[in-house]
Design a protein around this motif. Structure first.
Motif, PDB file in Angstrom:
ATOM      1  N   UNK A   1       0.872  -1.167   0.000  1.00 18.77           N
ATOM      2  CA  UNK A   1       0.000   0.000   0.000  1.00 18.77           C
ATOM      3  C   UNK A   1       0.910   1.218   0.000  1.00 18.77           C
ATOM      4  N   UNK A   2       0.722   2.133  -0.953  1.00 15.79           N
ATOM      5  CA  UNK A   2       1.631   3.262  -1.132  1.00 15.79           C
ATOM      6  C   UNK A   2       0.946   4.556  -0.688  1.00 15.79           C
ATOM      7  N   UNK A   3       1.658   5.366   0.077  1.00 10.96           N
ATOM      8  CA  UNK A   3       1.112   6.631   0.558  1.00 10.96           C
ATOM      9  C   UNK A   3       1.115   7.671  -0.560  1.00 10.96           C
ATOM     10  N   UNK A   4       0.377   8.771  -0.394  1.00 10.19           N
ATOM     11  CA  UNK A   4       0.526   9.896  -1.325  1.00 10.19           C
ATOM     12  C   UNK A   4       1.960  10.428  -1.295  1.00 10.19           C
ATOM     13  N   UNK A   5       2.427  10.958  -2.419  1.00  8.39           N
ATOM     14  CA  UNK A   5       3.785  11.503  -2.481  1.00  8.39           C
ATOM     15  C   UNK A   5       3.869  12.807  -1.684  1.00  8.39           C
ATOM     16  N   UNK A   6       5.048  13.056  -1.087  1.00 12.26           N
ATOM     17  CA  UNK A   6       5.223  14.291  -0.319  1.00 12.26           C
ATOM     18  C   UNK A   6       6.638  14.831  -0.503  1.00 12.26           C
ATOM     19  N   UNK A   7       6.789  16.132  -0.253  1.00  7.20           N
ATOM     20  CA  UNK A   7       8.084  16.803  -0.296  1.00  7.20           C
ATOM     21  C   UNK A   7       7.978  18.077   0.531  1.00  7.20           C
ATOM     22  N   UNK A   8       9.097  18.775   0.693  1.00 14.49           N
ATOM     23  CA  UNK A   8       9.114  20.063   1.392  1.00 14.49           C
ATOM     24  C   UNK A   8      10.349  20.832   0.959  1.00 14.49           C
ATOM     25  N   UNK A   9      10.414  22.118   1.310  1.00 15.88           N
ATOM     26  CA  UNK A   9      11.543  22.957   0.914  1.00 15.88           C
ATOM     27  C   UNK A   9      12.870  22.411   1.432  1.00 15.88           C
ATOM     28  N   UNK A  10      12.865  21.864   2.628  1.00 20.57           N
ATOM     29  CA  UNK A  10      14.106  21.366   3.219  1.00 20.57           C
ATOM     30  C   UNK A  10      14.620  20.089   2.581  1.00 20.57           C
ATOM     31  N   UNK A  11      13.836  19.470   1.704  1.00 21.58           N
ATOM     32  CA  UNK A  11      14.246  18.215   1.066  1.00 21.58           C
ATOM     33  C   UNK A  11      14.843  18.436  -0.325  1.00 21.58           C
ATOM     34  N   UNK A  12      15.077  19.684  -0.700  1.00 22.11           N
ATOM     35  CA  UNK A  12      15.819  20.058  -1.904  1.00 22.11           C
ATOM     36  C   UNK A  12      15.277  19.426  -3.187  1.00 22.11           C
ATOM     37  N   UNK A  13      13.962  19.422  -3.303  1.00 25.40           N
ATOM     38  CA  UNK A  13      13.353  18.938  -4.541  1.00 25.40           C
ATOM     39  C   UNK A  13      13.158  17.437  -4.613  1.00 25.40           C
ATOM     40  N   UNK A  14      13.579  16.697  -3.591  1.00 29.15           N
ATOM     41  CA  UNK A  14      13.354  15.251  -3.586  1.00 29.15           C
ATOM     42  C   UNK A  14      11.894  14.961  -3.226  1.00 29.15           C
ATOM     43  N   UNK A  15      11.355  13.858  -3.765  1.00 31.68           N
ATOM     44  CA  UNK A  15       9.963  13.472  -3.539  1.00 31.68           C
ATOM     45  C   UNK A  15       9.942  12.071  -2.946  1.00 31.68           C
ATOM     46  N   UNK A  16       9.036  11.838  -1.976  1.00 32.51           N
ATOM     47  CA  UNK A  16       9.068  10.610  -1.181  1.00 32.51           C
ATOM     48  C   UNK A  16       7.685   9.985  -1.044  1.00 32.51           C
TER      49      UNK A  16
ATOM     50  N   UNK B   1       1.730  22.170   7.294  1.00 32.95           N
ATOM     51  CA  UNK B   1       2.116  23.279   8.166  1.00 32.95           C
ATOM     52  C   UNK B   1       3.566  23.616   7.896  1.00 32.95           C
ATOM     53  N   UNK B   2       3.836  24.914   7.678  1.00 34.92           N
ATOM     54  CA  UNK B   2       5.175  25.341   7.293  1.00 34.92           C
ATOM     55  C   UNK B   2       5.745  26.353   8.277  1.00 34.92           C
ATOM     56  N   UNK B   3       7.075  26.421   8.325  1.00 35.46           N
ATOM     57  CA  UNK B   3       7.841  27.493   8.949  1.00 35.46           C
ATOM     58  C   UNK B   3       7.342  27.959  10.292  1.00 35.46           C
ATOM     59  N   UNK B   4       6.850  29.201  10.355  1.00 38.44           N
ATOM     60  CA  UNK B   4       6.519  29.850  11.615  1.00 38.44           C
ATOM     61  C   UNK B   4       5.395  29.130  12.350  1.00 38.44           C
ATOM     62  N   UNK B   5       4.538  28.458  11.601  1.00 39.59           N
ATOM     63  CA  UNK B   5       3.447  27.738  12.252  1.00 39.59           C
ATOM     64  C   UNK B   5       3.964  26.657  13.178  1.00 39.59           C
TER      65      UNK B   5
END
Length: 547
Positions: free
Chosen positions: A70-85, A340-344
């Motif tokens: 069972x595969x989750x939805x793909x995710x990434x963030x700014x701190x992951x330098x363009x990598x997708x997981x 949720x990003x950064x200051x949050x």
């Protein structure tokens, strides 16, 4: 060129080589110093962190065989330098070496905009109701398409049996992946929440086997069932008996039309003449380590046992089997729901890891495990606390709450808010309902649920729903009666619909009668109807031949 000139040239060459070597050493030293400085800055400036929380609803209905994921939805963030997981979860493990476990892996997608090699620390864990059950922390250089994790992430029986209340509240498994780079306090954080829902469909139907005593060995009695849901889980139910033994083993095969629907649970009950259920076969495919085919299984009651009690089990030589099935229908919903990003998350980053594990990331999990309004109402109903009213039959009293009866029934509200005797006595006499019916009525008023509904109880609860103007109860009961309508019960339901002036129910019964006019009009029950309500019988037959 003389010897002195040659010697000078050689010394000059050695000087140039020595100067070049010094420059290389200086450059290397500068690079090393820069690297060390960068690492120190990273350690002092803090770390970037991404937390991915994946909730899998209806988890116990995962249909997967060994090695299926069972595969989750793909995710990434700014701190992951363009990598997708993504996360890959194997409900029934990914290799024979880890049999009996749930396997979980962090996987880098084959295509993303990140560097070829990307080293990151990560931690995989599962959330419990009151704690964080954590896997080991580790670090790997991820190449595109690579996965790392644990084949022995979580024991299946621990999740599905021993700690089901903690790890699967409301049948939802919550998996957390925490990834970070750098050291020190968190300077940049992202929290992503995703949800995947396993689709399930419950289908209950009546399989009527006519002329059961005349059924020959291996002669199949088959019916087609079609769901009213939009995704339509159509299925076939086929019964036959074998001569493997003197008793006559009865086999019942329930099979969906497509491979997308997997039979997860089935329960078969024989309905005797009074409508009482007698369980004669049950199987649950969810808890077994190796998914089995439970479509074709023998009943626990044999043909000879049924024929010996023919007067109890067979009505006009017809055998009635109530089949209750639950199917897994694949993934019906998957989505990233919140980021949720950064200051949050800055306030979150100031709390220690230990404090986070106790409350930050499992707050929603605790909320889902908290009782709902209906749970609380059922608890009040079960405990009978603070009751201020009684429903009284001829043989028993049932405590209840005025305010809730008024909220659920206009009739009760009129009784208890106007100047009637029930308001002053705090007792509502109910002489026309049996104890079991009143018990089920109250259960429905407090929980919106009905337990062990059968033909007899449905007709009585329909009457109660009409009497006390509980429309939802009427609809549920009438729907059950229509779904379980057969030749022998058509007259009874026609009378019920006519007595209560229920035009929708009456039309549904008439349509059934018109489709089976020869069997219904030629039955003993129709002959009885012509005697006790000749006007209704005549109008129905005239309507048939007018259309």
């Amino acid at each position: 060129m003389n010897f002195a000139q040659q010697s000078e040239d050689k010394r000059g060459g050695r000087t140039l080589k020595k100067s070049y070597l010094c420059n290389c050493v200086s450059a290397f030293a500068l690079l090393l110093a820069t690297y060390i400085h960068t690492k120190r800055v990273a350690m002092t400036d803090g770390r970037t962190e991404c937390t991915f929380l994946w909730r899998i609803e209806n988890y116990s209905f995962c249909w997967h065989k060994h090695g299926e994921r069972l595969v989750s939805p793909e995710f990434t963030s700014d701190g992951l330098e363009g990598t997708v997981w993504t996360l890959w979860l194997y409900p029934r493990w990914d290799s024979q070496k880890v049999e009996g476990y749930i396997s979980l892996y962090l996987t880098r997608c084959q295509i993303d905009d990140g560097p070829v090699d990307f080293s990151v620390k990560y931690e995989l864990s599962v959330l419990a109701a009151d704690e964080l059950s954590t896997g080991s922390e580790t670090e790997f250089p991820f190449v595109k398409g690579y996965r790392f994790g644990w084949g022995k992430f979580l024991k299946r029986d621990e999740a599905l049996l021993h700690r089901k209340g903690d790890l699967l509240p409301q049948d939802t498994l919550s998996v957390r992946c925490k990834m970070w780079r750098g050291e020190g306090s968190v300077r940049e954080a992202t929290e992503i929440t995703a949800r995947t829902r396993i689709g399930i469909e419950e289908i209950s139907f009546l399989h009527l086997i006519e002329s059961f005593s005349k059924l020959k060995p291996d002669e199949k009695k088959t019916i087609q069932i079609k769901s009213s849901a939009r995704r339509q889980c159509s299925l076939t139910s086929s019964l036959h008996f074998t001569e493997d033994s003197n008793e006559g083993k009865i086999m019942l095969k329930i099979s969906p039309r497509t491979e997308n629907q997997v039979l997860a649970r089935r329960k078969i009950s024989l309905l005797n003449k009074s409508g009482k259920k007698i369980e004669c076969g049950e199987s649950d495919n969810r808890l077994v380590d190796t998914r089995k085919d439970i479509q074709n299984l023998p009943l626990s009651i044999t043909r000879q046992e049924i024929l010996k009690k023919e007067s109890d089990y067979l009505q006009e030589d017809n055998l009635s089997l109530l089949c209750e099935c639950v199917f897994s229908t694949g993934v019906e919903y998957e989505k990233i729901e919140r980021t949720l990003l950064g200051k949050q998350l800055m306030a979150v980053s100031l709390i220690s890891d230990n404090a986070q594990s106790k409350g930050i990331y499992n707050a929603a999990q605790k909320l889902s495990a908290s009782p709902s309004v209906l749970d609380d109402l059922k608890a009040i109903y079960d405990d009978q606390s603070l009751t201020d009213l009684e429903l009284k039959t001829e043989t028993k009293s049932f405590p209840a709450h005025k305010v809730w009866l008024c909220a659920r029934s206009p009739v009760f509200k009129t009784m208890l808010s106007s100047d009637m005797r029930e308001k002053n006595s705090n007792v509502i006499p109910i002489d026309d309902l049996e104890d079991d019916t009143v018990q089920q009525l109250l259960l429905f008023l407090y929980t919106d649920q009905l337990e062990d509904l059968c033909w007899e109880s449905a007709t009585k609860l329909y009457y109660a729903g009409d009497k006390y103007q509980i429309e939802r109860l009427k609809v549920i009961c009438s729907s059950f009666l229509v779904d379980n309508l057969d030749i022998s019960s058509a007259c009874e339901l026609l009378i019920l619909a006519d007595t209560h002036s229920d035009s929708d129910l009456k039309v549904a019964v008439e349509d059934f009668i018109f489709r089976h006019d020869k069997q219904v009009f030629g039955s003993e029950n129709w002959e009885k109807l012509t005697k006790i309500n000749s006007e209704l019988a005549l109008k129905t037959m005239l309507l048939k031949y007018k259309t």
